[in-house]
Scaffold this active site. Structure first.
Site, PDB file in Angstrom:
ATOM      1  N   SER A 268      28.364  61.802-110.183  1.00 13.92           N
ATOM      2  CA  SER A 268      27.316  60.798-110.077  1.00 13.92           C
ATOM      3  C   SER A 268      27.803  59.656-109.193  1.00 13.92           C
ATOM      4  CB  SER A 268      26.925  60.256-111.461  1.00 13.92           C
ATOM      5  OG  SER A 268      25.936  59.252-111.347  1.00 13.92           O
ATOM      6  N   THR A 269      26.912  59.138-108.396  1.00 13.30           N
ATOM      7  CA  THR A 269      27.239  58.008-107.534  1.00 13.30           C
ATOM      8  C   THR A 269      26.037  57.083-107.448  1.00 13.30           C
ATOM      9  OG1 THR A 269      27.974  57.348-105.319  1.00 13.30           O
ATOM     10  CG2 THR A 269      26.508  59.245-105.455  1.00 13.30           C
ATOM     11  N   GLY A 270      26.310  55.830-107.287  1.00 10.08           N
ATOM     12  CA  GLY A 270      25.248  54.822-107.209  1.00 10.08           C
ATOM     13  C   GLY A 270      25.644  53.700-106.291  1.00 10.08           C
ATOM     14  N   LYS A 271      24.871  52.622-106.335  1.00  5.65           N
ATOM     15  CA  LYS A 271      25.130  51.500-105.452  1.00  5.65           C
ATOM     16  C   LYS A 271      26.340  50.685-105.874  1.00  5.65           C
ATOM     17  CE  LYS A 271      21.870  48.566-107.992  1.00  5.65           C
ATOM     18  NZ  LYS A 271      20.648  47.757-107.903  1.00  5.65           N
ATOM     19  N   VAL A 275      31.238  58.087-110.422  1.00  3.20           N
ATOM     20  CA  VAL A 275      31.684  58.585-111.718  1.00  3.20           C
ATOM     21  C   VAL A 275      32.303  59.960-111.518  1.00  3.20           C
ATOM     22  CG1 VAL A 275      31.045  59.040-114.109  1.00  3.20           C
ATOM     23  CG2 VAL A 275      29.790  57.308-112.802  1.00  3.20           C
ATOM     24  N   LYS A 295      34.718  55.920-114.322  1.00  2.75           N
ATOM     25  CA  LYS A 295      33.814  55.144-113.480  1.00  2.75           C
ATOM     26  C   LYS A 295      34.640  54.242-112.571  1.00  2.75           C
ATOM     27  CE  LYS A 295      29.500  52.539-113.636  1.00  2.75           C
ATOM     28  NZ  LYS A 295      28.423  51.999-114.494  1.00  2.75           N
ATOM     29  N   ASP A 411      18.412  46.001-115.658  1.00  4.87           N
ATOM     30  CA  ASP A 411      18.194  47.077-114.680  1.00  4.87           C
ATOM     31  C   ASP A 411      17.772  48.358-115.397  1.00  4.87           C
ATOM     32  OD1 ASP A 411      18.024  48.247-112.195  1.00  4.87           O
ATOM     33  OD2 ASP A 411      20.120  48.833-112.132  1.00  4.87           O
TER      34      ASP A 411
END
Length: 519
Positions: A268-271, A275, A295, A411
């Site tokens: 998983s990746t985000g802004k 992870v 993380k 959020d």
């Protein structure tokens, strides 16, 4: 030797020795010298005619006698010369040519790469430029230094010396010289990866003016610095699921001390973070879960530049906030999520369990089974009953977070909610703020808007509006025509209930008015 004995004269015709006893007058001597001179002229004309017949059409009619003599030497004419004058001219021309060659070589050695001041031996040269044409058929100076061969250049070429034809001094500022020099410098002074094409093509002579050369040079250096800057960013920050050297070292230490058994890939990746999957070990003789999640927060702020508004107004991290150091902000970000997860766990809300924190690396429990992470609410394939159950759980979780954990997610959306074992799990709480935050009502109303919109799109019946969800979570009874008016009334009621100072209330109202003016 006898008086009439003949001998072989290597310089002229066969002659007979005169007797020493013979005497002659001065008049006879002068007549004899005159006769020899006339005979020599006649022999010269005969010899030149013979050379013209041998050379044929290859002889340029504009050439003088010296050119014919050079042709005789070049064609290896073995005939015996009949005139001392012709032979002397041949030897003198050859000597002058070699002398000029040595002068030219010495001139190049002295000048070297000097472009400002040059030395010229033009006034000391012996041969006229037209005379040199006899020797200019692809000749090279053989006495050149090792690794450097000098060719006899064209007379029209300008090398920074005095030009006899133009009667002027050619300097380094000459346009043609500068253009050729710029073309040659592009191969040596520009970065290796700069594409400048084939500059050595003999078919087309490339000439680059100064202004073009300077523009290309600045552009190449700017591109080179930008590539180095991007490379440095990738090495010193977590960028697009990659780990920099310091982050890798921290993970290696976790593996070496037994905290983790091994580390898998990124799922998983985000802004704000990436992870990774890992197998748990032990911390101080306490066994960790078999499956863990690592993380790693991104140390670059390019994708999430408004982190400071979630930290600087939080009373827990207000005194430790430093906008000048991005790495410290990232560490505070990781520490903030650890505290928020512990609050949620204390309030009995389903969320990952924080296990270990090392700077900007957070080790927590894995939500999923057999190395397969739980799907996000956005991606989960749920039936209508499961969606209804998820909607009611979301409302209850938001209310529990507000009253028991004293937190606003800030959020909350279908991307930060997992569906696992028929339950919702809250993740990504690093930006969550306390109820004392000045913008808590704005963040909560935004969460309510996201939840209401998502379940309306999934065709769930009886979905509450954002303001109704806000009243359900906060247990307030506020109605307004617009969101701005609603927020203003919320700040007024909460300030009266908490007995906040009148100056703080005025500041809240001004902040709400600023939001109204921006919209």
């Amino acid at each position: 030797m006898a008086a009439n004995e003949a001998y072989e004269n290597p310089w002229f015709k066969k002659q007979t020795l005169r007797s020493s006893s013979e005497s002659c007058s001065l008049q006879n001597v002068m007549d004899e010298e005159l006769a020899k001179a006339l005979q020599g002229r006649e022999d010269n004309q005969t010899k030149f005619q013979a050379v013209k017949v041998n050379v044929g059409e290859n002889v340029n009619p504009t050439c003088d006698n010296d050119y014919l003599l050079a042709q005789m030497l070049q064609n290896d004419v073995n005939e015996t010369c009949d005139s001392d004058y012709i032979l002397a001219q041949m030897l003198q021309n050859q000597y002058d040519f070699e002398y000029d060659q040595n002068l030219e070589l010495e001139e190049r050695k002295l000048n070297g790469n000097n472009e400002k001041v040059t030395i010229s031996y033009d006034r000391y040269r012996c041969m006229h430029p037209l005379d040199k044409e006899c020797y200019r058929e692809d000749q090279l100076i053989l006495d050149a230094p090792v690794g450097e061969v000098y060719s006899i250049d064209d007379e029209n070429a300008t090398d920074g010396s005095f030009d006899k034809k133009k009667k002027a001094i050619t300097t380094k500022h000459d346009h043609d010289i500068c253009c050729r020099k710029n073309t040659k410098s592009m191969e040596t002074k520009f970065p290796p990866n700069f594409r400048c094409g084939d500059l050595n093509d003999t078919s087309t002579e490339v000439k680059i003016p100064n202004h073009v050369y300077n523009s290309l040079k600045q552009h190449s250096f700017r591109e080179d610095r930008q590539s180095h800057r991007l490379h440095e960013k990738k090495e010193h920050s977590t960028y697009e699921q990659a780990l920099d050297e310091k982050t890798r070292l921290l993970i290696y230490k976790l593996v070496n001390n037994g905290t983790l058994e091994n580390v898998g890939g990124c799922f998983s990746t985000g802004k704000e973070a990436c992870v990774f999957y890992a197998m748990g070990g032990q911390i101080e003789d306490v066994d960790l879960p078999a499956e863990c999640a690592i993380k790693v927060y991104k140390t670059t702020l390019n994708e999430f530049k408004n982190r400071d508004e979630y930290i600087k107004d939080d009373f827990r991290f207000k005194d430790r906030f430093s906008k000048q150091n991005p790495r410290k902000i990232v560490r505070l970000w990781a520490e903030k999520e650890t505290h928020n997860l512990r609050r949620l766990r204390t309030a009995a809300i389903n969320c990952p369990q924080p296990l270990c924190l090392r700077k900007h690396i957070l080790v927590m429990s894995f939500i999923g089974l057999n190395q397969r992470p739980a799907p996000k609410l956005k991606e989960a394939q749920l039936s209508y009953s499961d969606l209804t159950n998820a909607y009611s759980q979301c409302l209850q979780v938001m209310k529990t977070m507000y009253h028991k954990a004293n937190l606003i997610h800030a959020d909350l959306s279908e991307y930060n909610i997992l569906w696992h074992e028929n339950k919702i799990w809250i993740i990504d709480v690093s930006q969550s703020v306390d109820k004392s935050h000045p913008k808590w009502a704005e963040f909560l109303l935004r969460d309510c808007r996201n939840i209401s919109r998502f379940f309306e799109q999934r065709s769930i019946k009886d979905v509450l509006s954002p303001t109704e969800i806000f009243n359900f979570v906060t247990e307030l009874k506020i109605s307004a025509k617009s969101d701005e008016e609603f927020l203003q009334m919320v700040y007024i009621q909460t300030s009266k209930a908490d007995d906040i100072d009148i100056f703080k209330l005025q500041e809240m109202r001004e902040r709400v008015n600023e939001v109204d003016s921006d919209n």
